[in-house]
Write an enzyme that holds these catalytic residues in place. Structure first.
Site, PDB file in Angstrom:
ATOM      1  N   TYR A  32      46.178  28.679 -14.525  1.00 47.45           N
ATOM      2  CA  TYR A  32      46.156  27.774 -13.374  1.00 47.45           C
ATOM      3  C   TYR A  32      47.561  27.310 -13.028  1.00 47.45           C
ATOM      4  O   TYR A  32      48.502  27.457 -13.810  1.00 47.45           O
ATOM      5  CB  TYR A  32      45.247  26.579 -13.646  1.00 47.45           C
ATOM      6  CG  TYR A  32      45.845  25.506 -14.537  1.00 47.45           C
ATOM      7  CD1 TYR A  32      46.348  24.319 -14.001  1.00 47.45           C
ATOM      8  CD2 TYR A  32      45.908  25.672 -15.918  1.00 47.45           C
ATOM      9  CE1 TYR A  32      46.887  23.334 -14.816  1.00 47.45           C
ATOM     10  CE2 TYR A  32      46.445  24.699 -16.740  1.00 47.45           C
ATOM     11  CZ  TYR A  32      46.929  23.526 -16.172  1.00 47.45           C
ATOM     12  OH  TYR A  32      47.477  22.556 -16.980  1.00 47.45           O
ATOM     13  N   LYS A 150      50.268  29.213 -19.026  1.00 51.35           N
ATOM     14  CA  LYS A 150      49.553  28.063 -18.462  1.00 51.35           C
ATOM     15  C   LYS A 150      48.063  28.395 -18.319  1.00 51.35           C
ATOM     16  O   LYS A 150      47.563  28.687 -17.227  1.00 51.35           O
ATOM     17  CB  LYS A 150      50.156  27.658 -17.120  1.00 51.35           C
ATOM     18  CG  LYS A 150      49.767  26.248 -16.672  1.00 51.35           C
ATOM     19  CD  LYS A 150      50.595  25.826 -15.481  1.00 51.35           C
ATOM     20  CE  LYS A 150      50.186  24.461 -14.965  1.00 51.35           C
ATOM     21  NZ  LYS A 150      50.545  23.362 -15.880  1.00 51.35           N
ATOM     22  N   GLU A 182      55.927  18.646 -26.619  1.00 46.24           N
ATOM     23  CA  GLU A 182      55.820  18.227 -25.218  1.00 46.24           C
ATOM     24  C   GLU A 182      54.708  17.206 -25.091  1.00 46.24           C
ATOM     25  O   GLU A 182      54.016  16.890 -26.059  1.00 46.24           O
ATOM     26  CB  GLU A 182      55.543  19.428 -24.323  1.00 46.24           C
ATOM     27  CG  GLU A 182      54.296  20.207 -24.690  1.00 46.24           C
ATOM     28  CD  GLU A 182      54.179  21.530 -23.946  1.00 46.24           C
ATOM     29  OE1 GLU A 182      54.833  21.702 -22.910  1.00 46.24           O
ATOM     30  OE2 GLU A 182      53.410  22.395 -24.418  1.00 46.24           O
TER      31      GLU A 182
END
Length: 286
Positions: A32, A150, A182
């Site tokens: 996505y 992703k 992250e």
């Protein structure tokens, strides 16, 4: 009611359907992208399109739509839904090859499922949260090893956000072997002695489109940038901290695990980077 896009059709959201055998639903077998919209224009569309192709290749998925066609779909959804500030979510899955099976068909043999929808977010650029900053907690990073792709495998990031919410915080930073990787849906940074420090690109983190732009703008503004791993302890002792993403742009972090960062308020670097990013990105929006 929103108009959405599903496999070549623009439909009311209540009429949009995909197969129960779609591998995105059964296996999280899909990728996505989320592109921001400011002033009715797309921010960093080219970067998102390039990363989309990279993710598809990494999963051995054939690209079902050209970049030019994707751009037209994005623009049409902005028009149909009257989006001035908001986001466009794009998802491509391997489709529904038939019955459920762990093995997937050869690339291109099964039509992919392509879905896009808009999210209207008035005030996205002038988010008042950026004035006060966010609070985060730290959690173990137990995701799979290819975080640079992703994919739609977002269960653990979602759980991380819920952990933060239960702790009275806004978000979470993930930690592996003592180092921050992250955030749950963003890249992480600290500032120490006017130096911006963020983890270097690898399979360990998502190659953020906003990250790339912000670091480029920082260097152009003569700010010092160091790409390396940093620990939670370094973060707690930093002068500032912040995150970047397509939906938050540059967002100051003022607290980590209940420990105040710097003065406990947004410092000088993050707000300036947010200002530069919005100004420069609007110049190239399409």
């Amino acid at each position: 009611m929103r108009t959405v896009y599903v496999n070549g059709e623009y439909l009311p959201e209540t009429e949009a359907k995909v197969s129960i055998f779609d591998r995105g639903f059964l296996m999280a077998d899909g990728v996505y992208e989320v592109t921001s919209v400011l002033g009715g224009k797309l921010i960093d569309f080219d970067g998102h399109a390039v990363r989309l192709e990279r993710s598809l290749r990494a999963l051995e998925m054939a690209s079902p739509v050209t970049k030019d066609a994707l751009l037209e779909i994005h623009r049409e959804l902005v028009r149909l839904n009257g989006i001035d500030e908001g986001m466009i979510y794009l998802q491509i899955t391997r489709g529904a090859p038939g019955d459920r099976d762990f093995a997937f068909p050869d690339p291109g043999r099964t039509p992919a499922t392509v879905v896009l929808f808009t999210q209207n977010k008035p005030g996205l650029a002038n988010n008042p949260v950026a004035k006060k900053g966010i609070k985060i907690i730290s959690i173990d990073d137990i995701r799979w090893g290819r975080r640079d792709i992703k994919t739609v495998q977002l269960l653990y990031p979602s759980m991380g956000k819920m952990m933060a919410k239960k702790a009275g915080a806004d978000d979470a930073w993930m930690v592996e072997d003592g180092f921050v990787t992250e955030g749950t849906s963003n890249n992480a940074y600290i500032v120490k002695g006017n130096k911006i420090i963020t983890r270097g690109l690898s399979h360990d983190i998502l190659h953020g489109i906003t990250r790339a732009a912000v670091l480029r703008f920082a260097r152009e503004a003569q700010m010092e940038v160091e790409e390396r791993n940093f620990t939670l302890e370094e973060a707690r002792e930093a002068d500032e901290a912040f995150v970047t993403s397509a939906s938050t742009f540059v967002m100051p972090v003022v607290e980590i695990d209940s420990a105040r960062i710097g003065t406990g308020a947004p410092g000088r670097v993050a707000p300036r980077l947010r200002e530069i990013y919005l100004e420069e990105s609007l110049k190239t929006a399409i």
